[in-house]
Design a protein around this motif. Structure first.
Motif, short mmCIF file in Angstrom:
data_model
loop_
_atom_site.label_atom_id
_atom_site.label_comp_id
_atom_site.label_asym_id
_atom_site.label_seq_id
_atom_site.Cartn_x
_atom_site.Cartn_y
_atom_site.Cartn_z
N VAL A 220 0.85 -1.20 0.00
CA VAL A 220 0.00 0.00 0.00
C VAL A 220 0.88 1.24 0.00
O VAL A 220 1.69 1.45 0.90
N ARG A 221 0.71 2.06 -1.05
CA ARG A 221 1.43 3.33 -1.16
C ARG A 221 0.43 4.38 -1.64
O ARG A 221 -0.05 4.33 -2.77
N PHE A 222 0.14 5.35 -0.77
CA PHE A 222 -0.81 6.41 -1.11
C PHE A 222 -0.14 7.76 -0.89
O PHE A 222 -0.17 8.31 0.21
N PRO A 223 0.51 8.31 -1.93
CA PRO A 223 1.11 9.64 -1.79
C PRO A 223 0.00 10.70 -1.73
O PRO A 223 -0.89 10.73 -2.58
N VAL A 224 0.06 11.57 -0.74
CA VAL A 224 -0.97 12.59 -0.55
C VAL A 224 -0.72 13.74 -1.53
O VAL A 224 0.35 14.34 -1.56
N GLN A 225 -1.74 14.00 -2.33
CA GLN A 225 -1.66 15.07 -3.33
C GLN A 225 -2.22 16.38 -2.78
O GLN A 225 -1.71 17.46 -3.08
N TYR A 226 -3.28 16.28 -1.99
CA TYR A 226 -3.98 17.49 -1.58
C TYR A 226 -4.78 17.20 -0.31
O TYR A 226 -5.34 16.12 -0.16
N VAL A 227 -4.82 18.17 0.59
CA VAL A 227 -5.63 18.06 1.80
C VAL A 227 -6.94 18.81 1.56
O VAL A 227 -6.93 20.01 1.22
N ILE A 228 -8.07 18.11 1.72
CA ILE A 228 -9.38 18.70 1.44
C ILE A 228 -10.08 19.04 2.75
O ILE A 228 -10.35 18.15 3.57
N TYR A 241 -7.79 13.34 2.60
CA TYR A 241 -6.48 13.38 1.94
C TYR A 241 -6.62 12.75 0.56
O TYR A 241 -6.89 11.56 0.44
N ALA A 242 -6.47 13.60 -0.45
CA ALA A 242 -6.73 13.19 -1.82
C ALA A 242 -5.44 12.80 -2.53
O ALA A 242 -4.37 13.34 -2.25
N GLY A 243 -5.57 11.85 -3.46
CA GLY A 243 -4.42 11.42 -4.24
C GLY A 243 -4.77 10.21 -5.07
O GLY A 243 -5.90 9.71 -5.04
N MET A 244 -3.79 9.72 -5.82
CA MET A 244 -3.95 8.50 -6.61
C MET A 244 -3.25 7.36 -5.91
O MET A 244 -2.07 7.48 -5.55
N LEU A 245 -3.97 6.28 -5.70
CA LEU A 245 -3.38 5.12 -5.03
C LEU A 245 -2.35 4.49 -5.97
O LEU A 245 -2.68 4.03 -7.05
N ALA A 246 -1.08 4.50 -5.54
CA ALA A 246 0.01 4.01 -6.39
C ALA A 246 0.05 2.49 -6.43
O ALA A 246 0.34 1.90 -7.48
N SER A 247 -0.23 1.84 -5.31
CA SER A 247 -0.21 0.38 -5.27
C SER A 247 -0.94 -0.10 -4.02
O SER A 247 -1.22 0.68 -3.10
N GLY A 248 -1.22 -1.41 -3.99
CA GLY A 248 -1.91 -1.98 -2.84
C GLY A 248 -3.41 -1.75 -2.88
O GLY A 248 -3.93 -1.08 -3.77
N ILE A 249 -4.10 -2.31 -1.90
CA ILE A 249 -5.54 -2.15 -1.77
C ILE A 249 -5.83 -1.58 -0.38
O ILE A 249 -5.34 -2.10 0.62
N VAL A 250 -6.61 -0.50 -0.35
CA VAL A 250 -6.98 0.14 0.91
C VAL A 250 -8.47 -0.07 1.15
O VAL A 250 -9.28 0.17 0.26
N ARG A 251 -8.81 -0.50 2.36
CA ARG A 251 -10.22 -0.71 2.72
C ARG A 251 -10.56 0.09 3.96
O ARG A 251 -9.69 0.40 4.79
N VAL A 252 -11.83 0.41 4.09
CA VAL A 252 -12.30 1.09 5.30
C VAL A 252 -12.04 0.19 6.51
O VAL A 252 -12.34 -1.01 6.48
N GLY A 253 -11.45 0.74 7.55
CA GLY A 253 -11.09 -0.02 8.75
C GLY A 253 -9.64 -0.46 8.79
O GLY A 253 -9.18 -0.96 9.82
N ASP A 254 -8.91 -0.28 7.68
CA ASP A 254 -7.50 -0.68 7.64
C ASP A 254 -6.64 0.25 8.49
O ASP A 254 -6.82 1.47 8.47
N THR A 287 -10.28 10.10 -2.05
CA THR A 287 -10.00 10.88 -0.85
C THR A 287 -10.17 9.96 0.35
O THR A 287 -11.22 9.32 0.51
N ILE A 288 -9.15 9.88 1.17
CA ILE A 288 -9.16 8.99 2.34
C ILE A 288 -9.33 9.84 3.61
O ILE A 288 -8.64 10.85 3.79
N ARG A 289 -10.26 9.40 4.47
CA ARG A 289 -10.44 10.06 5.78
C ARG A 289 -9.93 9.14 6.88
O ARG A 289 -10.07 7.91 6.79
N LEU A 290 -9.34 9.72 7.89
CA LEU A 290 -8.68 8.98 8.95
C LEU A 290 -9.33 9.23 10.31
O LEU A 290 -9.96 10.28 10.53
N GLU A 291 -9.16 8.29 11.21
CA GLU A 291 -9.76 8.38 12.54
C GLU A 291 -9.12 9.47 13.38
O GLU A 291 -9.80 10.23 14.06
N GLU A 292 -7.78 9.57 13.33
CA GLU A 292 -7.07 10.56 14.13
C GLU A 292 -6.84 11.85 13.34
O GLU A 292 -6.64 11.82 12.12
#
Length: 417
Positions: A220-228, A241-254, A287-292
């Motif tokens: 999993v590699r997600f370079p952050v392009q922009y903060v929304i 946190y917006a960007g293009m997922l470079a590799s891997g699979i990201v799921r809610v709860g990961d 766009t990925i949202r995080l708990e913290e």
């Protein structure tokens, strides 16, 4: 839904790259009426008694006048099974940088060889560049078979010669197809002139080649392009946190780790262009949202807590030099862009320069000129979070920018340490 395949064509001058693409577009009914009428009109003006399909991709006026491909021409077409983006790359040695650009995102490389001339230095150079750029599938199209009377012996001779050279490279999937781009044999429809050939036509191969496993779905590699942060009445606390997922699979709860801070948190939501998602995979833009509520900015990267990329300021890479005004020399400083992160860098050493025709390494090289490729040691002002290019094209590549002109002067592929 049909998936997308990117492929690039390469070959020597007059091997028929542009004609082959034109034939693919024409026979697969991927042309608009006005496009075909324009090509027919220009063909007649030139005195041709046939429709010159190469004009569909040789769009620059200089290309049409000289009968060569100079720039990278991109074309799109689709069949019921798949969508395609074609990069028609130049064959001339002085346009190596253009081929590097066109093939850098390709899943498949089509290398054309004139059946009369066989394997040439340019054929070998294009195969080397394709493997250097991490293209997993290479198709050798032996073109103009009609000019050698559809000789199976000639086709086999060319295939054997190319296999001997390919043994020096790392090619995962190598396919040979005898074609006539001008007449359309084995391009879309199977040819009656090659009853000895049992393989698929070119379009059938492109429609069915499996490229899903070529993508890295583990790291999993997600370079952050922009903060929304819209800060609207309906979303007062939204932070994504917006960007293009470079590799891997990201799921809610990961669980994820933020680099460079090293802080860990959990994915609470993934938003796509059409609404919420439960998972994302490359090359999706999300766009990925995080708990913290963590301090994250452009250039940071989200990864798995136990699967992190290498972090270093010292980089070894194969660099293709693209600047026609100045050479790459040790001690010179440039800007470097890696994923979404910018840094400054200095060239520490040129270990060797590669002769892309013979694969010979010049250990005494003191510089890299236009279109030359070499192994280079660099040092950046900040650590880069990178993987070897062979494992991850996105985090294993970078571009070099001249800070004075703001021109892109080089492209690099990071090597395994």
């Amino acid at each position: 839904m049909a998936d997308l395949l990117r492929f690039a064509t390469a070959g020597s001058v007059d091997d028929g790259k542009s004609t082959l693409i034109g034939r693919l577009l024409f026979d697969s009914k991927g042309l608009f009426t006005d496009q075909l009428e324009d090509v027919e009109r220009i063909s007649k003006r030139r005195g041709n008694d046939y429709v010159d399909l190469s004009l569909l991709t040789d769009g620059l006026r200089a290309e049409r006048e000289q009968g060569i491909t100079i720039d990278v021409a991109y074309r799109y077409f689709a069949t019921p099974r798949r969508k395609f983006i074609i990069a028609d790359t130049p064959g001339h040695v002085q346009y190596t940088r253009n081929m590097v650009t066109g093939a850098s995102t390709a899943d498949v490389a089509l290398i054309l060889i004139d059946a009369r001339h066989g394997v040439t230095e340019q054929s070998r150079r294009h195969a080397f560049l394709a493997t250097l750029l991490g293209v997993s599938h290479i198709v050798l199209c032996v073109n103009k078979m009609d000019l050698v009377q559809w000789s199976q012996d000639r086709f086999d001779e060319i295939c054997d010669e190319f296999r001997e050279f390919a043994a020096k490279l790392t090619i995962r999937d190598l396919t040979f197809i005898p074609v006539s781009a001008l007449l359309g044999d084995n391009v879309v429809e199977r040819s009656a002139n090659t009853p000895w050939f049992a393989g698929a036509t070119l379009l059938s191969y492109l429609e069915n080649v499996h490229v899903g496993s070529d993508r890295n779905l583990v790291d999993v590699r997600f370079p952050v392009q922009y903060v929304i942060r819209p800060q609207t009445a309906s979303h007062p606390d939204y932070r994504g946190y917006a960007g293009m997922l470079a590799s891997g699979i990201v799921r809610v709860g990961d669980p994820v780790r933020v680099l460079p801070s090293g802080l860990e948190t959990t994915v609470t939501a993934i938003d796509g262009p059409d609404g919420p998602l439960t998972e994302a995979f490359p090359p999706m833009s999300v766009t990925i949202r995080l708990e913290e509520d963590i301090d994250i900015s452009r250039g940071d990267m989200l990864v798995r807590p136990r699967n992190v990329p290498h972090s270093s300021q010292d980089i070894e890479a194969m660099v293709c030099w693209m600047d026609d005004s100045a050479e790459l020399v040790p001690g010179k400083k440039y800007a470097l862009k890696h994923t979404t992160k910018w840094a400054r860098m200095v060239v520490r050493e040129i270990e060797y320069r590669v002769d892309v025709n013979t694969l010979h390494r010049d250990l005494d090289a003191s510089s890299l000129g236009l279109n030359e490729i070499g192994r280079v040691r660099l040092r950046s002002t900040v650590p880069l979070f990178c993987d070897p290019y062979t494992e991850n094209r996105a985090t294993g590549s970078f571009i070099i920018v001249d800070e004075q002109t703001n021109n892109t002067v080089g492209a690099g592929m990071i090597l395994r340490r």
